[in-house]
Scaffold this motif. Structure first.
Motif, PDB file in Angstrom:
ATOM      1  N   SER A   1      23.800  18.452  74.324  1.00 21.53           N
ATOM      2  CA  SER A   1      25.090  18.620  74.970  1.00 21.53           C
ATOM      3  C   SER A   1      25.477  17.320  75.654  1.00 21.53           C
ATOM      4  O   SER A   1      24.632  16.492  75.966  1.00 21.53           O
ATOM      5  CB  SER A   1      25.057  19.762  75.985  1.00 21.53           C
TER       6      SER A   1
ATOM      7  N   ARG B   1      29.467  20.935  74.420  1.00 25.23           N
ATOM      8  CA  ARG B   1      28.166  21.611  74.380  1.00 25.23           C
ATOM      9  C   ARG B   1      27.861  22.059  72.955  1.00 25.23           C
ATOM     10  O   ARG B   1      28.770  22.453  72.218  1.00 25.23           O
ATOM     11  CB  ARG B   1      28.167  22.848  75.277  1.00 25.23           C
TER      12      ARG B   1
ATOM     13  N   GLN C   1      25.082  24.596  70.695  1.00 29.13           N
ATOM     14  CA  GLN C   1      24.079  25.659  70.793  1.00 29.13           C
ATOM     15  C   GLN C   1      23.781  26.174  69.389  1.00 29.13           C
ATOM     16  O   GLN C   1      24.701  26.420  68.608  1.00 29.13           O
ATOM     17  CB  GLN C   1      24.608  26.799  71.664  1.00 29.13           C
TER      18      GLN C   1
ATOM     19  N   ASP D   1      34.215  21.595  76.373  1.00 24.31           N
ATOM     20  CA  ASP D   1      33.994  22.199  77.687  1.00 24.31           C
ATOM     21  C   ASP D   1      34.711  21.420  78.799  1.00 24.31           C
ATOM     22  O   ASP D   1      34.091  20.818  79.664  1.00 24.31           O
ATOM     23  CB  ASP D   1      32.486  22.269  77.957  1.00 24.31           C
TER      24      ASP D   1
ATOM     25  N   SER E   1      36.139  26.260  75.564  1.00 23.38           N
ATOM     26  CA  SER E   1      35.595  27.107  76.624  1.00 23.38           C
ATOM     27  C   SER E   1      36.689  27.841  77.398  1.00 23.38           C
ATOM     28  O   SER E   1      37.843  27.405  77.454  1.00 23.38           O
ATOM     29  CB  SER E   1      34.769  26.259  77.598  1.00 23.38           C
TER      30      SER E   1
END
Length: 255
Positions: A2, A7, A9, A20, A57
């Motif tokens: 990140s 970010r 994942q 983000d 986000s």
């Protein structure tokens, strides 16, 4: 992996990439562009990853170029990769946009650069650059007229007015329209369906589609023939045929 503004994942064989910067409605500045470029490098370089999902986000996809940062001299482009480090990249692996809230300006262009789009019904897509004396130069003026009928695309480009996710679905601009809050979950399910297929075949589809775009049919078939020759020599093609004959799921190696 990140960065401050992006970010990543892992979700099985999928890399979820999230812009983000919620306080800026996930607008793209130099940091976001660098983070997105790095995330795409991670996706492309890891053989365990088969697809990516790009989202924003806290209820918005992206408000596009960060105008305040641009006025201070920051560029949202990455040399050789285009806006956000995404819009001019030839990727081998599929990338899915999961759109909630606003995807406007460069945010819409990020979605248009993806291979598939999942959008919430109350998402908003727009290219308002003309209202700021600009044009949608991150791919909007090029890609949108290829995705929806000419006059409808020109309406979006010349008025700067947005359309809802529901309307985008009616126009065939997005693959799936889902209830609010469900775009990422549905995009991850779609990515897993893609991941079940042969990775070299997925890359070959993308390569042929790029080569055929705007090319005369004879040139498109010639380009396809070159890609198919390489593909037919791979172990995965033999594995796919063998698995079919043996009535079992194929075990892809990407070789």
């Amino acid at each position: 992996m990140s960065t401050t503004d992006v970010r990543t994942q892992r979700d099985g064989r999928t890399l979820l990439i999230t812009i983000d910067r919620p306080r800026a409605r996930n607008a793209v500045n130099a940091s976001v562009a660098a983070g997105l470029a790095s995330a795409l490098d991670e996706l492309e370089s890891d053989p365990e990853l088969r697809a990516g999902v790009l989202t924003g986000s806290e209820g918005n996809f992206s408000a596009g170029m960060d105008l305040k940062a641009a006025l201070q001299g920051e560029s949202p482009d990455v040399p050789g990769r285009g806006f956000g480090g995404v819009t001019e990249v030839d990727r081998q692996k599929p990338l899915i946009a999961a759109v909630e809230g606003w995807a406007v300006g460069g945010g819409f262009e990020l979605a248009l650069a993806c291979d598939l789009i999942v959008a919430s019904q109350d998402a908003h897509f727009g290219l308002p650059e003309v209202t700021r004396g600009l044009i949608a130069a991150g791919g909007g003026v090029i890609r949108l007229p290829r995705r929806i009928p000419y006059h409808l695309a020109m309406g979006v480009l010349l008025t700067g007015e947005p359309m809802t996710g529901r309307r985008a679905g009616e126009l065939g601009l997005v693959n799936q329209v889902v209830p609010a809050g469900q775009a990422v979950a549905e995009a991850l399910l779609l990515a897993e369906r893609l991941a079940a297929n042969a990775p070299l075949a997925l890359a070959a589809v993308k390569e042929v589609v790029r080569a055929a775009d705007g090319a005369p049919e004879s040139e498109a078939f010639a380009a396809q023939s070159t890609v198919m020759k390489k593909l037919m020599a791979t172990a995965d093609v033999r594995e796919g045929m063998t698995a079919f004959a043996e009535r079992r799921a194929p075990q892809w190696t990407g070789k």
